[in-house]
Design an enzyme around this catalytic site. Sequence first.
Site, short mmCIF file in Angstrom:
data_model
loop_
_atom_site.label_atom_id
_atom_site.label_comp_id
_atom_site.label_asym_id
_atom_site.label_seq_id
_atom_site.Cartn_x
_atom_site.Cartn_y
_atom_site.Cartn_z
N SER A 254 1.45 -9.58 -0.80
CA SER A 254 1.13 -8.15 -0.80
C SER A 254 1.41 -7.49 0.54
CB SER A 254 -0.32 -7.94 -1.19
OG SER A 254 -1.17 -8.68 -0.31
N GLU B 241 -9.45 5.95 3.57
CA GLU B 241 -10.29 4.93 4.17
C GLU B 241 -9.45 3.66 4.24
OE1 GLU B 241 -10.26 5.44 0.87
OE2 GLU B 241 -9.57 3.39 0.56
N LYS C 169 0.80 -1.22 0.00
CA LYS C 169 0.00 0.00 0.00
C LYS C 169 0.84 1.28 0.00
CE LYS C 169 -4.24 -1.72 0.25
NZ LYS C 169 -5.22 -1.47 -0.84
#
Lengths: 254, 419
Positions: B376, B108, B86
């Site tokens: 990830s 969010e 991210k």
Amino acid sequence: MTKVPVMAHLVAGYTSPEISLEAARGLAAGGVSYFEVQFPFSDPSADGKAIQTACAAVLSGGWRVDDGFAFVETLRSEFPGIPVFVMTYANLAYKIGISAFVERSFRSGVSGLIIPDLPFDADEGLAAACDAKGIACVPVAAPSMTESRIASLAALRRPYVYAALRSGITGSSTSIDDGTLAFLSSLKASESRILGGFGIRSGDQSGALAPAVHAVVAGSVFVDIIREKSGEGGEAVRLAVQAKAAELSNPVQR
Amino acid sequence: MSIHRYFDRFGGAYVAEVLRRPLEELDEAFAAAMADRAFLAELDTLRADFIGRPTPLLHAANASRENGGAQIYIKMEGLAHTGAHKINNAIAQALLAKRMGKTRIIAETGAGQHGLATASACARLGLECTVYMGEVDVRRQQPNVAAMELYGATVVPVLSGSRTLKDAINEAMRDWAASFADTHYLIGSALGPAPFPDMVRTFQSVIGLETEAQAAEKGLKIDALVACVGGGSNAIGFFSPFIDRASPRLIGAEAGGVGPATGENAVRMTGTAASDGIIHGYKSRFLVDSDGQVAETRSISAGLDYPGIGPQLAALGESGRIEFTGISDSDALDAVKFFARTEGVIFALESAHAGAAALAEAGKLPKDAVVIVNMSGRGDKDIFITSPVFRPVQWRDFLKAELERLESGMDIHVFGGKK
């Protein structure tokens, strides 16, 4: 001061089918000119807390789109002189198909559709379907729009335009300042009837806004009253809503 | 410039008029930044020095041997700063926001990885940060909440709806509608209205580009790439350089949850529950009921239970370029244990869905085939979810003891009791 046309927003089925009908009776007795009935959606991202909470409560009670149209039909038969506009979100119409949703609206006696997340230049055929049935497709305008975008909207010459009077979402207070009036006057080029709202809670506000619009829209103020009074029963809701509707429709001249 | 951009029939910008202008501004600013060498150079520096890129490509030799099929490689995105992919998007969008003159960021988050990355990026770049997070996710991702607050972010628990990621998105959109003059909405997945899907894919494509270069360096011919798909930001970034080619195979792992019935999972591309919809500003495939109301979803992974999927992934799934598979909660948990034991690597629960899919796929292929799975994120944050499953008695005893210690007013920093 002459009477101010008011478009009153109601969340269908809030806090119950009976209470929402009593609220509508109060609005009618208070002199509103239009009903704006919101069909609750699970993710009402353009609404503020009061309406969002109301929609969630209605949905948790098992509300269906069919119930929304039944409510419209009841309003049309009891108050044939008050046009009903339906406000909802794209996915409820998209799920059954835009044309099918418009057809269903037509059969229920809906006069106009307000779907804020179907912008006028990406409306999935909503305007065309509405035109075919003689229903008003009401685009939403916002003060942040560029001049050229307002011009594009105006060129469509829709019968009504819904003017959101400030940035942000419904429910908080809105001041009617020079900027608001300038925005409204730029929309007038559309020759559309302007429905102006967002955060209107008092007769002072509706009186100030009235000269610049065709009708003043008020929503969260009624939702709040309905929530506060529903515990006291239908009559209490009806009377309280009626008083507020009368205040907004007949502002005291200063 | 028009912001109506589609991937086949998916995508677009279906937003209330009030959000139109900030999307147009963002679209213009993004295009200008990507053409600005100074911006790209600053981003490259942050990637190297702050994120720690490139992340390694690990040959999971032990896992491959035990699994008995193709050679599995792990793209170690969990080694990126803040523990997940991210950060690639968060630091880039935050840098873009700063370039646009914004002083405040809202975001969010579901699993908290995006919120964590955003909070860290904001701390680094000197931006104010507010993170909306569903109350359910706040509870199940406490380690990330604590870290976000340490970075100076305000975490706002969202109490509406299902109190998960989708509700946090609604709340962030509301905030942005009122605040866009000084605030950027840093969307964490490749979804939402245009230009977000393009922008997030672009910033995440560093994963796929690196993987391609690292595979070439090792002389590998890739047979399949596997990634988990919630909204799909890691998947679209990982797959991005390969989308327009015929190979390798691209495999997306969705959350199969606890069963096939509606409400028991979050599979949008397999099964029959999902349909086309327009929600949260874009058109894609969503889990909805027959009225079009967003349906409840379920997954052990807070990052994979979103009811929609990024529009480009939906289009690539429908065209057949990406194959989708649903992985159950229990298979994901097994994959966490398997890779931890065989490779010394703890996958995040999200990533473990890809891990499980990679094991299944590799098992069907010969030993000289190559399957690369994108880890990830790493699983440190999931210890409150995995410990009650893997070691329930010890975990219960630990929590009880900690609570007693806290309630008795003991100094918990001193081993053995009060100073």
